[in-house]
Design an enzyme around this catalytic site. Structure first.
Site, PDB file in Angstrom:
ATOM      1  N   SER A 176     -10.471  -8.772  -2.471  1.00  0.00           N
ATOM      2  CA  SER A 176     -10.173  -7.349  -2.553  1.00  0.00           C
ATOM      3  C   SER A 176     -10.501  -6.785  -3.930  1.00  0.00           C
ATOM      4  CB  SER A 176      -8.714  -7.096  -2.156  1.00  0.00           C
ATOM      5  OG  SER A 176      -8.470  -5.726  -2.004  1.00  0.00           O
ATOM      6  N   GLU A 431       1.242   2.168   2.812  1.00  0.00           N
ATOM      7  CA  GLU A 431       2.028   1.703   1.672  1.00  0.00           C
ATOM      8  C   GLU A 431       1.533   2.418   0.424  1.00  0.00           C
ATOM      9  OE1 GLU A 431       1.523  -2.488   1.321  1.00  0.00           O
ATOM     10  OE2 GLU A 431      -0.648  -2.388   1.063  1.00  0.00           O
TER      11      GLU A 431
END
Length: 647
Positions: A176, A431
C-alpha cells in the site's frame, strides 16, 4: 509473573542467546537458508553474509533475520524486503501461501477450495510480480484453479475479482503506502472480506507446519510461465471490464454525460491507479483529468515522495499543487500507490485545503444519500469506531441506519455485508484514514471508484457555482459540527498495558480534565479489552473484543452546550458529545527493545445543529478543547504517561 516481567525475561533470554551463538552457528543458519531459497537476489545477499564471516565478522547483525519469523496477522504480511525469515522474500511468501492453502482446505474442504479457485494480483512495487508468481505457483501446482492478473492492478480490482468470481480466497501483493523498501501479502477469504480472527492464528499455525517449499518452483520465472500451467487462467481483461461496468451502473448518478469542463488534477503517487481512474472517468462521462506527469506512471522507488502516503499532507501534494497552478485547476485527487485510498484537496481564495477522511466521508455520504436508488428503501452507512460521528447524526436526521465497527475494513466491510444480507443496502462504509467504499461493489476500500464518485460530485457542485468547502459548511450547519483529532505516541508494549491497567485498577474516572481546565463528566466507558460497556443495559460490549489488545473508550460531555443557545441545547441532554478512545495501534520492529506499540489517542467532539450566527463560537470552543490552544501534544502525553489528568 506479570506481563512486563515476562517480556523482560524474554528479552534477557534473547540477549543471552545472541551472546552465546558462534560464527559457525550462523554459518549453519545461512546454509540452511540457501538450501531452500532459489531466488538469486536473496541467495546472493546470504552468500555475502557468509563471505563476511570468512573475513572475521561476527554475524550477529543478521542473526535475527535467520531466527525470527514474520507473523501472519489479519492484515496478512507486511515487512521490509530482503533475505531472512523476518523479511518479505520468495521463501516467506511461498511458506505463507502453503499455510493459506492448508487452512483453506481445512476451512472449506479440498474439493470446494480447488473448484472455487483463488485470485492473485500484484502492484508496481519492487518484487511484487516475483512474489505473485510464487503465490500462483504454489496454488496451481497444488491443483487449485488460479485467476492470475497478467499485469499490475490496484488492490480494489483483486477485492472485486474475489467477490465476483466467488473465489475461495484472493491474494494481493502490495504494501500500500509503506516506504519503498517494504512489500506485503494481503488476503481476502471466501466471503471476499479481509480475514478476521481466528483465521489469522490458524494460518500462522499452518505456515509453521509447512515452512519448507513443497516443490522447486524456480522454473516459473514469468507470469507467462505460470499461464502455461494447467490450472492458471488470465482473467485480467474480463475482470477489469466487469468492474468498470458494475461501478458505473451502481455509482454513476448524473443523467447528463456532457459535464462542464472542470479541470481536476490527479496523482497516482507513482502507483497503479492512473489508467483505471481514467477509464472510470470516461465511463462516467467526465472530462479527462489533468495528470501529475511525474507521478502517474508506476515507479517502485517513489522518486518525488519521501513517503508515498496521501495522508502526509501538503508535503505529499507539492507536485499536485504545482500541476494545478499550471492549468488553473482548483481540485486535486490523489490515490495511494495501490489505489485503495484517496485524498481530496481544494483551492479556495488562494489557499489549498486538504480534506480529512471524515470530511471526505461527509461529502460522500451526502452524495450517496441524495442519489439513493429507492427513496423509500432501507439503507445504512458504516464507520469505524474512531471516526467522526457525523454519519450517526445524518442517520438520525434522515432516517437511515448507522452502524459502527472496529477499525479496519476487515471489520467494516463485514458489518456492511451483514446489513446487506438483512435487506439493508449499505451506501457508504469508511474509516477516517481516507478509506472509502461507496456501495457494495466489493468488500474493501476502493480509491478508484471513490475518485470517480468525488469527481462527479465536484462537477455538480461547481456547476451550481459552489465549492466542496462551501458544501461541507452547509452540511455541518444541517447535521452539526463534528471535529476529530488523532494523536499517536510510540511506547513499549508494557507501557501501554501498564497505563490502561492502572486506569482500570484505580477505578475508571468520573471526569476527564484537559490541560486548560475543561472538566468533562464521563457518561459511559467501553472496554474492548475486557468486553464491557457501561452504556449497555447488560454491561456487555457490542463490538468484538480481544483480551490481547488494548482499547478503552470514554464517552463524555464536553460542556460545549454552554456555547449553544439554551433553547437549542436540549438535544445534548443525556448524550455524549465527546468521545475519547485510547488504543494500541499496531506494532513495528525497533532496534532498541524488540517491539514498540503505537499508542493511539482519538478524540471526537460533536456540536448539534445551531443557528448559523452561533456556529463560529461553537467551532472556536471545540477547537480550543481539541487542540488546547497548542496543548494537545501535552494532553496526549499525559494520557500516555500517567492517569494524573483523570479524577
Amino acid at each position: 509473573m506479570s506481563g512486563v516481567d515476562s517480556m523482560d525475561a524474554q528479552l534477557e533470554s534473547e540477549t543471552a542467546k545472541a551472546e552465546t551463538i558462534t560464527p559457525e552457528d550462523i554459518r549453519g543458519l545461512c546454509n540452511a537458508w540457501l538450501a531452500v531459497d532459489r531466488d538469486e537476489c536473496t541467495r546472493e545477499e546470504v552468500k555475502g553474509w557468509l563471505r563476511g564471516l570468512d573475513h572475521g565478522e561476527d554475524g550477529t547483525q543478521f542473526m535475527r533475520r535467520l531466527t525470527q519469523r514474520l507473523r501472519f496477522g489479519t492484515a496478512g504480511l507486511r515487512a521490509r524486503m530482503g533475505a531472512g525469515y523476518d523479511r518479505m522474500n520468495v521463501v516467506t511468501v511461498t511458506a505463507a501461501t502453503q499455510g493459506v492453502f492448508m487452512h483453506l482446505v481445512e476451512d472449506l474442504g479440498r474439493a470446494e477450495a480447488v473448484s472455487r479457485g483463488v485470485v492473485v494480483g500484484w502492484d508496481g512495487r519492487n518484487n511484487s510480480e516475483k512474489f505473485a508468481i510464487a503465490v500462483a505457483a504454489v496454488f496451481a501446482c497444488a491443483g487449485v484453479r488460479v485467476f492470475l492478473m497478467a499485469r499490475m492492478t490496484p488492490t480494489p480490482i483483486v477485492a472485486y475479482a474475489t467477490k465476483f468470481l466467488h473465489a475461495a480466497c484472493g491474494v494481493m501483493i502490495t504494501a500500500s503506502h509503506n516506504p519503498k523498501h517494504d512489500n506485503g501479502y494481503k488476503l481476502y477469504w471466501s466471503d471476499a472480506c479481509q480475514i478476521r480472527p481466528p483465521h489469522d492464528r490458524k494460518i500462522e499455525e499452518a505456515i509453521q507446519e509447512n515452512e519448507t517449499p513443497w516443490s522447486d518452483y524456480s522454473q516459473l520465472r514469468s507470469i507467462q510461465d505460470v499461464f502455461r500451467l494447467e490450472h492458471a487462467t488470465d482473467c485480467t481483461d474480463s475482470i477489469i471490464e466487469s468492474y468498470l461496468d458494475h461501478v458505473t451502473r451502481d455509482l454513476c448518478f448524473r443523467k447528463s454525460k456532457q459535464a462542464a469542463p472542470l479541470p481536476i488534477v490527479y496523482s497516482a503517487f507513482h502507483g497503479v491507479g492512473a489508467p483505471y481512474v481514467s477509464l472510470l472517468f470516461e465511463r462516467f462521462g467526465l472530462p479527462r483529468y489533468v495528470p501529475v506527469e511525474c507521478q502517474c506512471d508506476p515507479d517502485p522507488d517513489f522518486p518525488t515522495l519521501t513517503f508515498p502516503n496521501p495522508e502526509e499532507g501538503e508535503g505529499a501534494l507539492v507536485e499536485s499543487f504545482r500541476a494545478a497552478a499550471q492549468v488553473g485547476a482548483h481540485l486535486v485527487l490523489a490515490n495511494d500507490p495501490d489505489a485503495d485510498r484517496v485524498v481530496v484537496a481544494e483551492e479556495v481564495h488562494g489557499s489549498w485545503r486538504i480534506f480529512t477522511g471524515n470530511e471526505i466521508a461527509t461529502l460522500l455520504a451526502h452524495w450517496m444519500w441524495k442519489n439513493r436508488p429507492e427513496p423509500a428503501g432501507k439503507y445504512c452507512m458504516v464507520a469505524s469506531t474512531v471516526s467522526s460521528r457525523i454519519l450517526a447524526s445524518m442517520a438520525d436526521a434522515e432516517g437511515f441506519e448507522f452502524r459502527e465497527a472496529l477499525t479496519g475494513f476487515k471489520w467494516l466491510s463485514h458489518t456492511a455485508m451483514e446489513m446487506t444480507n438483512q435487506g439493508v443496502k449499505a451506501l457508504l462504509t469508511y474509516e477516517e484514514a481516507i478509506g472509502f467504499l461507496c456501495g457494495m461493489t466489493l468488500h474493501d476500500k476502493d480509491g478508484v471508484s471513490a475518485s470517480a464518485v468525488l469527481a462527479e460530485l465536484a462537477h455538480e457542485v461547481y456547476e451550481q457555482e459552489f465549492t466542496l468547502t462551501g458544501l461541507l459548511a452547509e452540511l455541518h450547519t444541517r447535521y452539526g459540527v463534528h471535529l476529530n483529532h488523532n494523536g499517536y505516541l510510540r511506547c513499549e508494549p508494557e507501557v501501554l498495558v501498564r497505563v490502561l491497567d492502572e486506569l482500570r485498577t484505580l477505578g475508571l474516572p468520573s471526569e476527564v480534565v484537559t490541560k486548560d481546565g475543561i472538566i468533562c463528566p464521563v457518561l459511559s466507558v467501553r472496554d474492548l479489552t475486557q468486553g464491557t460497556d457501561s452504556a449497555e443495559v447488560d454491561g456487555k460490549a457490542r463490538l468484538p473484543w480481544d483480551a490481547r489488545s488494548q482499547f478503552l473508550t470514554f464517552r463524555l460531555s464536553s460542556g460545549l452546550s454552554d456555547e449553544i443557545p439554551s433553547n437549542e441545547s436540549s438535544s445534548l441532554s443525556g448524550k455524549p458529545d465527546c468521545v475519547v478512545s485510547l488504543r494500541g495501534s499496531g506494532t513495528e520492529s525497533k532496534v532498541s527493545r524488540g517491539i514498540t506499540s503505537s499508542f493511539g489517542v482519538t478524540l471526537n467532539v460533536y456540536c448539534p445543529p445551531v443557528r448559523s450566527n452561533s456556529i463560529p463560537n461553537s467551532v472556536v470552543a471545540q477547537n480550543k478543547f481539541l487542540r488546547g490552544e497548542g496543548d494537545w501534544s501535552r494532553l496526549s502525553k499525559n494520557w500516555c504517561g500517567s492517569a494524573s489528568i483523570l479524577r
